[in-house]
Design a protein around this motif. Structure first.
Motif, mmCIF file in Angstrom:
data_model
loop_
_atom_site.group_PDB
_atom_site.id
_atom_site.type_symbol
_atom_site.label_atom_id
_atom_site.label_comp_id
_atom_site.label_asym_id
_atom_site.label_seq_id
_atom_site.Cartn_x
_atom_site.Cartn_y
_atom_site.Cartn_z
ATOM 1 N N VAL A 1 40.984 29.336 50.957
ATOM 2 C CA VAL A 1 42.233 28.795 50.398
ATOM 3 C C VAL A 1 43.257 28.588 51.520
ATOM 4 C CG1 VAL A 1 44.231 29.392 48.955
ATOM 5 C CG2 VAL A 1 41.904 29.693 48.065
ATOM 6 N N LYS A 2 43.385 29.591 52.374
ATOM 7 C CA LYS A 2 44.377 29.530 53.447
ATOM 8 C C LYS A 2 44.044 28.417 54.448
ATOM 9 C CE LYS A 2 46.758 32.837 56.443
ATOM 10 N NZ LYS A 2 46.739 34.225 56.942
ATOM 11 N N ALA A 3 42.776 28.325 54.820
ATOM 12 C CA ALA A 3 42.373 27.374 55.874
ATOM 13 C C ALA A 3 42.342 25.928 55.393
ATOM 14 C CB ALA A 3 40.993 27.766 56.420
ATOM 15 N N THR A 4 41.993 25.714 54.123
ATOM 16 C CA THR A 4 41.884 24.337 53.629
ATOM 17 C C THR A 4 43.172 23.864 52.966
ATOM 18 O OG1 THR A 4 41.047 25.017 51.443
ATOM 19 C CG2 THR A 4 39.402 24.585 53.167
ATOM 20 N N GLY A 5 44.026 24.800 52.557
ATOM 21 C CA GLY A 5 45.229 24.426 51.824
ATOM 22 C C GLY A 5 44.924 24.022 50.391
ATOM 23 N N CYS A 6 43.692 24.257 49.965
ATOM 24 C CA CYS A 6 43.256 23.897 48.618
ATOM 25 C C CYS A 6 43.337 25.159 47.748
ATOM 26 C CB CYS A 6 41.819 23.356 48.697
ATOM 27 S SG CYS A 6 41.297 22.511 47.214
ATOM 28 N N ALA A 7 44.265 25.195 46.818
ATOM 29 C CA ALA A 7 44.506 26.417 46.037
ATOM 30 C C ALA A 7 43.434 26.659 44.977
ATOM 31 C CB ALA A 7 45.876 26.336 45.374
ATOM 32 N N ASP A 8 42.835 25.591 44.485
ATOM 33 C CA ASP A 8 41.863 25.723 43.400
ATOM 34 C C ASP A 8 40.445 25.731 43.961
ATOM 35 O OD1 ASP A 8 44.108 25.532 41.880
ATOM 36 O OD2 ASP A 8 43.640 23.583 40.992
ATOM 37 N N TYR A 9 39.591 26.540 43.365
ATOM 38 C CA TYR A 9 38.199 26.597 43.838
ATOM 39 C C TYR A 9 37.312 27.164 42.749
ATOM 40 C CZ TYR A 9 39.287 31.545 44.740
ATOM 41 O OH TYR A 9 39.667 32.863 44.620
ATOM 42 N N ASN A 10 36.015 26.859 42.853
ATOM 43 C CA ASN A 10 35.001 27.457 41.975
ATOM 44 C C ASN A 10 34.140 28.397 42.782
ATOM 45 O OD1 ASN A 10 35.289 24.394 40.751
ATOM 46 N ND2 ASN A 10 35.000 25.926 39.165
#
Ligand code: 5GP
Length: 138
Positions: free
Chosen positions: A72-81
């Motif tokens: 989350v921190k490295a990609t800046g993408c808050a949502d994930y599966n």
């Protein structure tokens, strides 16, 4: 014959490693569904999740949390599966336990889901009791 992931653990096959401890390794998926798709893998080679030793499963849970936070921190993408397949009918291709951490880009790349939900129905209480009775402590 050792699995491809055991060969990665042994350093025989290269990977883009993002995490490693005594029991677990994590690295970028070679065919990512989205940027930052990571596999979190126990070094203990078992085909299915429930076959892992409690020690290995515990380490895996801890590593999974740390890797998810880092993705989350490295990609800046808050949502994930988080995805974990067991058996070929459940789409497992590599027969060595692994968890996928897959960033879900808003309206874009990531895991696609088809979720054909049913209803719990009248047998639910009996089913829950059967599962409760089958539980063995971790
Ligand atoms: P499964 O369908 O078994 O849950 O997913 C297996 C995953 O392992 C796939 O996403 C596939 O791209 C990944 N994979 C298979 N072989 C390799 C490899 O040699 N290196 C890496 N980094 N990923 C792999």
């Amino acid at each position: 014959m050792p699995s491809i992931f055991t060969r990665i653990v042994a350093g025989e096959v290269p990977c883009h490693r993002v995490y490693e401890d005594e029991h677990v390794i994590a690295f970028l998926d070679i065919a990512p569904l989205s940027r930052g798709h990571v596999l979190v893998v126990p070094k203990e080679e078992r085909e299915r999740l429930h076959e892992l030793s409690p020690q290995s499963a515990e380490a895996l849970g801890r590593a999974l949390r740390a890797v998810a936070a880092a993705v989350v921190k490295a990609t800046g993408c808050a949502d994930y599966n988080v995805l974990q397949n067991n058996g070929t009918a459940a789409h497992q291709a590599v027969m060595h336990v692994h968890f996928h951490v897959i960033p879900k880009e808003p309206g874009g790349a990531g895991l696609g889901l088809k979720w054909d939900a049913g209803t719990a129905g009248p047998g639910a209480a009996e089913l829950a009791e059967r599962i409760r009775a089958a539980i063995t402590p971790a």
